[in-house]
Design a protein around this motif. Structure first.
Motif, PDB file in Angstrom:
ATOM      1  N   ARG A  47       5.512 -50.743  23.095  1.00 28.14           N
ATOM      2  CA  ARG A  47       6.162 -49.488  23.437  1.00 28.14           C
ATOM      3  C   ARG A  47       7.394 -49.765  24.292  1.00 28.14           C
ATOM      4  NH1 ARG A  47       3.093 -44.390  26.120  1.00 28.14           N
ATOM      5  NH2 ARG A  47       3.435 -45.590  28.018  1.00 28.14           N
ATOM      6  N   PHE A  55       3.435 -37.275  17.285  1.00 26.82           N
ATOM      7  CA  PHE A  55       2.259 -37.653  18.091  1.00 26.82           C
ATOM      8  C   PHE A  55       1.672 -36.433  18.811  1.00 26.82           C
ATOM      9  CE2 PHE A  55       0.742 -39.171  22.323  1.00 26.82           C
ATOM     10  CZ  PHE A  55      -0.319 -39.949  21.899  1.00 26.82           C
ATOM     11  N   ASP A  86       5.755 -41.569  22.307  1.00 29.53           N
ATOM     12  CA  ASP A  86       5.081 -40.274  22.136  1.00 29.53           C
ATOM     13  C   ASP A  86       6.043 -39.138  21.778  1.00 29.53           C
ATOM     14  OD1 ASP A  86       2.942 -41.770  22.830  1.00 29.53           O
ATOM     15  OD2 ASP A  86       2.715 -40.932  24.837  1.00 29.53           O
ATOM     16  N   HIS A 140       0.637 -41.268  13.212  1.00 30.75           N
ATOM     17  CA  HIS A 140      -0.202 -41.358  14.415  1.00 30.75           C
ATOM     18  C   HIS A 140      -0.179 -40.006  15.125  1.00 30.75           C
ATOM     19  CE1 HIS A 140      -2.122 -42.919  17.962  1.00 30.75           C
ATOM     20  NE2 HIS A 140      -1.040 -42.971  18.720  1.00 30.75           N
ATOM     21  N   ASP A 148      -7.273 -47.203  18.809  1.00 26.34           N
ATOM     22  CA  ASP A 148      -6.682 -46.764  20.068  1.00 26.34           C
ATOM     23  C   ASP A 148      -7.690 -47.049  21.191  1.00 26.34           C
ATOM     24  OD1 ASP A 148      -5.063 -45.463  22.000  1.00 26.34           O
ATOM     25  OD2 ASP A 148      -4.234 -44.150  20.470  1.00 26.34           O
ATOM     26  N   ILE A 149      -7.339 -46.683  22.420  1.00 29.28           N
ATOM     27  CA  ILE A 149      -8.076 -47.146  23.606  1.00 29.28           C
ATOM     28  C   ILE A 149      -9.598 -47.022  23.583  1.00 29.28           C
ATOM     29  CG2 ILE A 149      -6.274 -47.109  25.344  1.00 29.28           C
ATOM     30  CD1 ILE A 149      -6.910 -44.244  25.931  1.00 29.28           C
ATOM     31  N   MET A 163       1.692 -48.894  27.209  1.00 32.24           N
ATOM     32  CA  MET A 163       1.703 -48.602  28.652  1.00 32.24           C
ATOM     33  C   MET A 163       2.377 -49.707  29.456  1.00 32.24           C
ATOM     34  SD  MET A 163       0.069 -45.673  28.702  1.00 32.24           S
ATOM     35  CE  MET A 163      -0.794 -45.278  30.221  1.00 32.24           C
TER      36      MET A 163
HETATM   37  O1  MIG Z   1      -0.795 -42.016  27.766  1.00 39.12           O
HETATM   38  O2  MIG Z   1      -3.656 -44.953  24.059  1.00 39.12           O
HETATM   39  O3  MIG Z   1       2.138 -44.022  23.261  1.00 39.12           O
HETATM   40  O4  MIG Z   1       0.459 -43.996  21.029  1.00 39.12           O
HETATM   41  O5  MIG Z   1      -2.170 -43.114  21.409  1.00 39.12           O
HETATM   42  C1  MIG Z   1      -1.235 -42.155  26.461  1.00 39.12           C
HETATM   43  C2  MIG Z   1      -3.420 -43.595  23.998  1.00 39.12           C
HETATM   44  C3  MIG Z   1      -1.542 -43.606  26.173  1.00 39.12           C
HETATM   45  C4  MIG Z   1       0.276 -43.727  24.682  1.00 39.12           C
HETATM   46  C5  MIG Z   1       0.754 -44.231  23.372  1.00 39.12           C
HETATM   47  C6  MIG Z   1       0.006 -43.539  22.278  1.00 39.12           C
HETATM   48  C7  MIG Z   1      -1.467 -43.801  22.419  1.00 39.12           C
HETATM   49  C8  MIG Z   1      -1.937 -43.321  23.801  1.00 39.12           C
HETATM   50  N1  MIG Z   1      -1.145 -43.975  24.849  1.00 39.12           N
END
Ligand code: MIG
Length: 711
Positions: A407, A456, A423, A481, A200-201, A311
């Protein structure tokens, strides 16, 4: 199928196969459809009392969309309550099922509203504020045949590599190499199969796309290889917004070449997301698409074989203009005596800065020379981001299937990637929503799909994760997740009893891969659905009303437990079936269940699978990961008194050679020869299989076992 162009439609590339599509006029439509074109458009149909409306893909509410109002406008909304009108996708195909059967596809990339008996209980009204779009009218005699025509027109669904049918583990976030390796080891130590772990990010440097934080991954390439050595692939996230930062190559190049969306003055539009201020690549422009798509190679060259695009609605936390407007208002309220209205106004002022329509109206795309307002194309953004990646994969890595899902989506994107449903929350209601969404997204072409198993947002508990996993094993994308700050929900995060149940459930998934993969590929290649509502196959009134059971492929029905504290559930059995309650895939206890409503006992460790009459299920074995599975011996489980047959599909699972016919399709047929005695015939090659065991149960519950060797 009829196509009607109204005004000057934007070419979304949703429909690519025009064979059998006639260009017609509104006046050629059947009388029962009323189409009015004004400043916008309005299409209406008077529904019969019992008409069912299927479709609209990723949306809240049930399989039958009747009674609700929905808006196609890709939205980043993390609270999927039944009153929400939009989630992350815009899936504009629906089918009306009743005395009059037809399908409609509104090919319009801007806002479209579907009022399905909400304002007036018998009226279906589809409307929009932009009278430039293509309308497709699809006649047919059943929901399935109509859906297949639509699917044929939109082209082959995304085909992932076979390993992407394995179990996948995610969390926002496993922050660094060490924590990822530990998660991997826990899977292996517990003998729970797992094929991927998600990045993830936080793997990025300051949330910058196509960077890896060296302090967390000192040698990323080596680490990717090390994990792959354990049979685990890492799947990084890519966000739509790109950080504004001097010296960051993506920023510099994009600015220099004019690759970002622009505001009304022609300056790169500024929004804020994870990294703070970002620009949004103009994916609608072909050059930008090619440029961005190439960038994935930065990670592919380090051994990465799959991605998730996030996003990309696009989500915008705030824009500079929106933030200023809100702040000014808030400042003006300081020191005032706020009454109920002004207080709520204050609260909503700050809330409304995110994903604000005014922001979507304030920037532009350069669609190959023509400037178009984002608002009018909004629903294509995530689609074209994913298309840019998908096309780059095919060009740069023609011999390899790369996992990709997104997404946000629009019909057409299904050719380049799958979707996950965003989410959701660790709510039992969202397990049911997951069940209900799957056939709907299949109708729109999205076969490779799934929800966040376990939920989530919010905290999950062991029972919810267990029951959710028991359904998740049937979804092509099978990924657990969870959000930042929530309770851990990996299979081994609870008590040892839970770990064991989930282990057995995931092992069952792996044992079912010969069937799941075969059904997935046939659904894709035949423009068919992998998940079907019962009403698509069984025509009885009861079958059409079932909202919590599904057909999975051609041979089985599932009826998942989706309520807490349950030791069973009511099931509608649409015809006599064979029930296999699976504790482990090696257990062999079968029970014939007769047509009708029936209460089925189900302990927490039991996954029910219903095998249809004259059909069979293919069961292989499990491994730690997909490519490790040894399926030299497979087992068929059939329910029949006379003859059951199955078409088993397989291919190499890694290349695109299946597109040129390099796959195997064998026909397995079990035939009765007199008293409880059955033989198996096999036509065509069954890749890698040496022995086929077969178990036949007849309608009296008598069991016959045989085996067949392949020289
Ligand atoms: O605003 O990257 O749907 O799966 O873990 C949250 C962080 C941004 C949204 C995704 C989610 C992910 C999360 N992202």
């Amino acid at each position: 199928m009829n196509k009607i162009d109204i005004g000057t439609p934007f070419n979304t590339q949703a429909i690519i196969n025009f064979e059998g599509i006639r260009n017609t006029k509104i006046s050629d439509l059947p009388q029962f459809l009323k189409v009015e074109i004004t400043q916008g458009f309005k299409i209406s149909f008077k529904m019969d009392r019992k008409d069912i409306v299927y479709g609209l893909g990723e949306n809240v509410r049930g399989i039958n969309k009747r009674g609700g109002i929905y808006e196609s406008f890709c939205s980043d909304d993390f609270t999927h309550t039944p009153d929400k009108k939009s989630l992350y996708a815009a899936h504009n195909f629906l089918v009306v099922d009743g005395d009059t059967n037809f399908g409609l596809f509104i090919d319009h990339p801007g806002l479209v509203t579907f009022d399905i008996g909400y304002t007036h209980k018998d009226e279906l009204v589809i409307s929009g504020d932009n009278p430039n779009f293509s309308l497709y009218f699809i006649p047919g005699d059943s929901s399935l045949s109509i859906t297949k025509k639509f699917r044929t027109a939109i082209g082959l669904s995304f085909i992932p590599p076979k390993w992407a049918f394995g179990y996948q583990q995610s969390r926002w976030s496993y922050p660094d190499a060490e924590s990822i390796e530990n998660i991997g080891k826990e899977f292996r130590n517990n003998e729970i199969p797992c094929d991927t772990i998600y990045l993830d990010i936080d793997y990025m440097e300051d949330f910058k796309n196509f960077t890896v934080d060296n302090s967390k991954f000192p040698n990323f390439k080596e680490f990717v290889a090390k994990m792959k050595g354990m049979g685990i692939r890492l799947i990084p996230i890519i966000d739509a917004g790109c950080k504004i930062e001097k010296g960051y190559p993506i920023y510099e190049e994009g600015i220099e070449k004019g690759y970002y969306c622009v505001d009304k003055e022609g300056k790169p539009f500024v929004g804020a997301v994870w990294p703070g201020k970002v620009h949004f690549p103009d994916f609608l422009n072909e050059n930008v698409g090619r440029w961005f798509g190439q960038k994935y190679d930065f990670l592919i060259n380090q051994g990465i074989e799959g991605f998730w695009n996030d996003m990309n609605e696009p989500a915008i936390f705030y824009s500079e203009a929106g933030l200023k407007k809100a702040m000014d208002k808030v400042t003006s309220m300081a020191g005032q005596n706020l009454d109920i209205y002004s207080f709520f106004d204050l609260k909503s002022t700050m809330e409304s800065i995110s994903n604000n329509i005014d922001d979507y109206k304030s920037f532009y795309h350069n669609v190959n020379g023509k400037l178009i307002n984002h608002y009018d194309l909004h629903n294509l953004y995530g689609y074209f981001m994913t298309k840019s990646a998908g096309e780059s994969f095919i060009n740069n890595h023609p011999d390899k299937r790369i996992l990709l899902f997104s997404r946000a989506s629009y019909v057409g994107m299904h050719r380049y990637g799958g979707i996950w449903t965003g989410d959701n929350k660790s709510w039992w209601e969202h397990l049911l929503l997951n069940i209900q969404m799957m056939p709907s997204v299949n109708m729109e072409g999205f076969l490779y799909s799934g929800a966040d198993v376990g939920g989530f947002g919010s905290n999950s508990d062991s029972e919810l994760v267990t029951r959710w996993t028991q359904f998740g094993i049937f979804t092509p994308l099978f990924r657990n997740h969870a959000a930042l700050g929530t309770r851990k929900q990996e299979p081994f995060s609870f008590d040892i009893g839970t770990t064991n149940i989930i282990k057995n459930t995931i092992q069952l998934r792996y044992a079912l891969i010969p069937y799941i993969y075969s059904e997935y590929m046939k659904a894709a290649l035949n423009n068919d659905m992998y998940f079907k509502p019962l009403g698509f196959v069984y025509t009885s009134e009861q079958s059409k009303r079932i909202e919590d059971q599904l057909l999975v492929g051609d041979s089985i029905m599932v009826a998942p437990v989706y309520t807490p504290n349950s030791f069973g559930r009511n099931v509608w059995v649409p015809e006599d079936m064979l029930l296999w309650k699976v504790k482990t895939y090696k257990n062999r206890n079968f029970e014939v269940v007769k047509e009708g409503f029936k209460y089925i006992d189900l302990e927490l460790d039991e996954t029910p699978i219903f095998i249809r009459k004259n059909k069979m299920l293919v069961v292989g074995n499990h491994g730690n990961f997909v490519s490790e599975i040894d399926n030299s011996v497979i087992t068929l489980i059939a329910y029949t008194d006379d003859e059951a047959s199955y078409e088993l599909y397989d291919d190499d699972g890694v290349t695109h050679k299946f597109r040129n016919g390099e796959f195997s399709k064998s026909v397995l047929k079990i035939t009765a020869n007199g008293d409880n005695n059955y033989s198996l015939s096999v036509k065509g090659e069954v890749i890698g299989v040496k022995t086929i065991n077969y178990i036949v149960v007849n309608s009296l519950g008598a069991v016959y076992e045989g085996n067949y060797s392949i020289e």
